[in-house]
Each structure stands twice: as C-alpha cells, then as structure tokens.
Design an enzyme around this catalytic site. Structure first.
Site, PDB file in Angstrom:
ATOM      1  N   ALA A  60      10.913 109.403  68.959  1.00 35.76           N
ATOM      2  CA  ALA A  60       9.685 108.811  69.932  1.00 35.76           C
ATOM      3  C   ALA A  60       8.882 108.079  69.006  1.00 35.76           C
ATOM      4  CB  ALA A  60       9.144 109.907  70.890  1.00 35.76           C
TER       5      ALA A  60
ATOM      6  N   GLY B 155       5.245 114.422  65.268  1.00 39.95           N
ATOM      7  CA  GLY B 155       4.489 115.883  65.142  1.00 39.95           C
ATOM      8  C   GLY B 155       4.788 116.790  64.092  1.00 39.95           C
TER       9      GLY B 155
ATOM     10  N   LYS C  55      11.333 117.518  73.588  1.00 43.42           N
ATOM     11  CA  LYS C  55      10.613 118.058  72.455  1.00 43.42           C
ATOM     12  C   LYS C  55      11.326 119.410  71.999  1.00 43.42           C
ATOM     13  CE  LYS C  55       5.801 117.200  73.154  1.00 43.42           C
ATOM     14  NZ  LYS C  55       4.501 117.067  73.646  1.00 43.42           N
TER      15      LYS C  55
ATOM     16  N   ASP D 224       2.871 117.969  82.596  1.00 45.66           N
ATOM     17  CA  ASP D 224       3.782 118.998  83.036  1.00 45.66           C
ATOM     18  C   ASP D 224       5.007 119.084  81.938  1.00 45.66           C
ATOM     19  OD1 ASP D 224       4.629 121.065  84.322  1.00 45.66           O
ATOM     20  OD2 ASP D 224       5.610 119.898  85.846  1.00 45.66           O
TER      21      ASP D 224
END
Ligand SMILES: Nc1ncnc2c1ncn2[C@@H]1O[C@H](COP(=O)(O)OP(=O)(O)OP(=O)(O)O)[C@@H](O)[C@H]1O
Ligand SMILES: [Mg+2]
Length: 583
Positions: free
Chosen positions: A324, A329, A345, A380
C-alpha cells in the site's frame, strides 16, 4: 470411512443432527441479538449510556460464545465424523430447507459457514460445506415484513413531521415537538427547493426501526415527490427538559457519515435485515453492503458480503495486490489493489526497536478498538482467518516482503498464498500523502480536523499513542481518521505528566530525559515539540488545538471519564443542527 457416512440411513440421521445443532445455535444467537438490540430503546429513554455500552459488548460477544458452544456440542456428539465434508454437504441442504421464509436467512447461512470452517479447518473456501452466495429470492418479499411505512403530507409537512415524532412513540416527551417539527419542515422545504425540479413533496417514507447509538436515536427515511427522493435522517437527543430533534440530515453524504465505517454499530429492532439494507442502499448507493450489515451489528455477515465482493473484484479485473502507498509499517505489512477501496494488514513475525510490542499484544489492541466506541475516528478493522488467494495476484515485491517478514502468517503453497490471519480496513488517503498535494485550504481543513480527531478520541477515553501523520488518513468525506492501533491506549491507563523543570541548563539540551519515565507516562508538552505542520499551518493549528499539548487537557478528560460522563460527539456538521448546544 468418512466418505461412506452418508450412504446409510444412519449417515443421513447424523447429517440431520448436525444441521439441527447448527440451527439451534443460530436461533439462540438470533434471539439473543434481537433481544439486546431491542433494549436500546429503553436504554435511550432512560439515558442509560453505560447500559447501552454494556449491551454493545454483550452483543459483540454473543456470536463467538454461541459458536463455541455449538462447536463443542458437535465435536462431543460426532467426534471424528464431524470432519467429513460430505456430512456437511448433506447437513447444508437440511439446514437450508429449515430456513425457508426465515427473515434472517443470510445471517443464518453465515453462521453455518462459521461452524463448518472451524470444524473442517478450511483455508480459502470449501464449496461443498459452505453457502457461497446468498439467494435473495428465497427470502419473503418486502410485504411479508413491512419495515417501511409512508406518511402523507396532505395536512402539511410540519404536521407530517410532528406525526412521525409521535409515531416513534418514545416514552419520554419532546421538549417542544411542534417547534421541532416546524424547524425540520423548514429545512426539508429549503433543501427540496434547492435540489431542483419543483415537483411537490408527496410524502415521507419511514423505516419502522429507530436506530440507536451512543447518546442518539436516529429516525431514518426519505422524502419523496414526483420522481425525486431525498434522504431524511433525524437524530434525536436528550435536552435538559426532554427530547429534541438535534439535526436534520438530507443528503447522501450526511447519511453516509452517520453510517461511517469509523463508528460503532447501531442497535435497532430490525426483523428483516435484507429489506432494511435494501432501503439503506437506496439512500446511500455508494456504501458497500458489507458495511451496512456491519452497521446493523451483523459484522460477521458483513465479512461474508465483503469476501464475495472481493472475489467478484478479483474475477472481473486482473489487478494484483501490492504494497500500500505510504510509509511502510514496522508492525504491519499493508497491501492493497489499486482499484479496490480496502487495505489488508498482516502482522509481521518480529518487530525491530523501538517497537517493543508482540504480535499477540497487537491483536489485543485491535480487539480493544473493535469493542470500543470508535467515535467516528477509528477505522473499523475486520479480522479474517484462513484466507487463500492465487499467487499470481501478488506482485513480486509484496510476496518478497510477506515471506521475509510475515512468513509465519503468510505462506506460499504452490500457486496459492495462504494467509492465516489478517485485518481488512477501508482504505483512506494517508494524511502525510494527502498533505503533500493538498491546496492550502484543504491542508488547513485537514490539519484542524487532525486535532479534532485527537480530541474526539480523547473524549472517548482513547489516546492514539503514535500521533505521526502517517498513522492518520483522510476519508472521501474529508474526515481525518486514525488506523494504527498498536500503540493505542485507554486514557485511564496513561499518566499524563508535566515536564519536570530542568536541573541544569544542560538538561534542556540533552536528547535523553533528565527524569524517570514510566511505561505509561505521557508528556503532552513534549509531544508539542513534534507538531507535524510547517508555518503558517502550525500557527493555525496551535490556535485551535494548542490545549492538546498541556497535561491539564488530558487530566480533565480522565477525571470526567472516570466519573462516568459520556461526552457528546455529533456525527454531523454543526450547521446541520437545529439549535446551538443543548443546555
Ligand atoms: N486504512 C488504511 N488506508 C490506507 N492506508 C493505510 C491504512 N492502514 C495502513 N495504511 C498504510 O500502511 C502503513 C502501515 O500501516 P500501520 O500504520 O497500520 O502499520 P504499523 O506497522 O502499525 O505502523 P507503525 O510502524 O507506524 O507502527 C501506513 O503508514 C499507511 O501508509
Ligand atoms: Mg503506522
């Protein structure tokens, strides 16, 4: 041996028992779900916000609790026979027949799939033991469970609105129902005229169930006339002397913000979800069906809908998953497809310093967000287990990163990539990227909303932990939201401290603190040294949100939250409200 089970009469009987066990579980879940959802009306009338929050947790826990019970029963009564796929194929037809005419048939099908996926340990999909596509045709038509009724405006629009406020039938009176109705009618008229063609308003179509969330009740419907229609949402709140209509929402965008994927699920007495969702789809055509199911509290079935939609996207395009866009991360490998609005993820196997957390601790934080009030600011995240995708749908560089850093969760097996566990989230534009090419007005709006997001989170007892721009994103409605949960903490767990005065002038120059820092210590003044905006944005931001960098701001909210105060958060623009703040 398993294969022959069903060729005998006793095999057929076992399949029937299995179907009955699942059906019994589903009925318990369904009844429990409706009973809890129905209670919301009394909670609202009594302004029992703590009770509503407890209900929300109880409802989230219900599905896994019932599922566990059903699995235990099945394993106890069937033993090894439970692992026969043909048994479940037969059980599926029995189960399906038993659902004829059931208004929650699609929810029941998802429940069946939950059972067989676990019993059989399915990775990917097992077409012989799961319901693959919900057949709406099998559900009774809208007339069987009319959730919608129409109010005529023959006696005038204000009278129609007053009538609908009466009809909602709250056990608490409105402060001024006639006054509210007149204001609402005025807003509707103005928007209707502004919307174009001068056809007269014929009526108001209303959903029977009222939707409850936090401190608000939402009456939902639409205004119709000629061949036009316009959404109508009336949020109702408690004022000092009774109920009041707090706002009037008349556009798809306003409705969509109320139903956002960054808010907790509604409680509503919905007898026939497919029918209510069909109506909500008319109001908000851009909203994915999966998110509407989740908004009603059926997030498990939302996942089913999401998965089917994803399969359709994969079948209809040749897009591939890729890393992405944005800052990678340290905890998550995040991937997406260019034309699909969702990120995936996967938790990495190991984290490098300064990250000190563990994969199970990360999951605990995501669980916390799932059950917590999301306040319109937390995306969410839905959890999936045992997914499988064709390897050809992954870019080389993504596969390299997955196998190198998340190989315990994501495995390449021949032509397939099996992913043991992942989260999906709606994709937003990472705030760092957004600001790179935003014009000054948009940048200013986003910067100010970033501060407001931190405030809204604080108001719901959440400290995001990592305030870097890369952990926030901008939705299609321009709202700033947060999506990185591994350092998120409850305010009640934090100790907000003032910086101790330096002992010597050199202290202030030092990169290391000159005082002891505990694991839960937060120094808001110190955070103020890393405000992520350059002038002139920085000044504007500090003028609005400078308070965030003072311990007093946080300590005050800690006190109020500990005292049980539930602060107001409105899921609509201030100009949509009928009056200034209640009180
Ligand atoms: N919902 C989302 N929409 C769009 N992009 C996202 C989303 N979630 C994550 N990303 C992208 O993936 C990156 C990593 O995600 P995230 O911040 O959740 O992972 P992390 O490993 O916890 O990060 P960190 O190292 O900051 O703790 C983000 O910086 C962002 O670019
Ligand atoms: Mg991050």
């Amino acid at each position: 041996m398993a294969e022959s089970t069903l060729e005998t009469a006793s095999g057929a009987k076992v399949a029937e028992e299995a179907a009955a066990a699942v059906r019994g579980g589903f009925d318990a879940y369904h009844e429990g779900f409706l009973a809890i959802s129905r209670r919301a009306r009394q909670r609202f009338e009594a302004a029992d916000w703590a009770g509503l929050m407890a209900d929300s947790r109880e409802r989230l826990d219900l599905y896994p609790a019932v599922l566990r019970r059903v699995l235990d029963d099945i394993r106890a009564s069937l033993g090894a026979r439970a692992q026969s796929a043909p048994l479940w194929t037969a059980a599926r037809s029995t189960y399906s027949e038993s659902l004829a005419g059931h208004p929650g048939a699609e929810i029941a099908e998802t429940f069946f799939n939950s059972v067989t996926r676990r019993v059989l340990g399915t990775v990917g999909v097992n077409p012989s033991a799961e319901f693959l596509d919900f057949q709406f045709a099998r559900v009774p038509g809208p007339l069987a469970h009319p959730a919608l009724h129409v109010r005529s405006v023959a006696a005038g629009l204000a009278e129609a609105v007053a009538g609908l406020l009466r009809e909602v039938g709250f056990g608490v009176p409105f402060e001024n129902a006639a006054g509210d109705a007149a204001l609402v009618a005025g807003r509707i008229e103005a928007q209707w005229v502004a919307g174009g063609a001068p056809a007269a308003i014929d009526g108001i179509e209303l959903l029977d169930p009222v939707f409850f969330r936090r401190k608000g009740a939402y009456v939902i419907g639409r205004v119709v006339g000629g061949n036009r229609a316009m959404p109508l949402l009336l949020p109702i709140v408690h004022g000092p002397r009774g109920l009041r209509v707090d706002a009037v929402l008349l556009t798809e965008e306003d409705a969509s913000i109320v139903f956002s994927f960054t808010r907790s699920y509604f409680h509503a007495d919905v007898a026939y979800p497919a029918e209510v969702i069909a109506f909500l789809r008319v109001l908000m055509p851009a909203k994915p069906v999966a998110e509407l199911y989740a908004a009603l509290g059926y997030h498990r079935h939302g996942k089913t809908e999401f998965y089917r939609d994803l399969q359709r996207h994969l079948a209809r395009t040749d897009e591939r998953f890729d890393i992405a866009p944005g800052a990678p991360g340290m905890v998550m490998v995040v991937f997406a497809m260019p034309g699909y609005d969702v990120v995936f993820k996967v938790i990495r196997d190991h984290f490098v310093p300064p990250k000190q957390t563990t994969p199970s601790e990360v999951r605990r934080r995501y669980d916390l967000v799932f059950a917590h009030d999301r306040a319109g600011r937390l995306v969410d995240a839905q959890e999936f287990e045992g997914l499988a995708f064709p390897r050809a749908r992954f870019t080389r560089r993504l596969l390299d990163v997955l196998t190198a850093t998340a190989g315990r969760t994501a495995r390449v097996e021949g032509d397939t990539v099996a992913i043991g566990h992942l989260y999906t989230e709606r994709r937003v534009r990472p705030l760092n990227l957004y600001l790179e090419d935003a014009d000054p007005a948009d940048a200013r709006r986003a910067a100010l909303d970033y501060g407001q997001a931190i405030r809204d989170l604080a108001a719901t007892n959440v400290f995001p932990g990592d305030l870097l721009l890369k952990n926030f994103g901008v939705t299609r409605h321009g709202r700033v939201v947060f999506y990185d949960y591994d350092e998120l903490r409850l305010l009640s767990e934090c100790r907000f401290r003032a910086l101790p005065p330096p002992r010597y002038p050199e202290d202030e120059m030092s990169d290391e603190p000159w005082f002891h820092v505990g694991p839960n210590d937060v120094f808001p003044e110190d955070l103020g040294r890393f405000i992520p905006f350059a002038e002139p944005l920085r000044q504007a931001y500090l003028a609005a949100h400078g308070a965030l960098y003072q311990p007093a701001f946080w300590q005050d909210l800690q006190t109020r939250s500990a005292a049980g105060e539930v602060l107001d958060i409105y899921p609509y623009l201030p100009e949509r409200r009928l009056r200034a703040d209640p009180g």
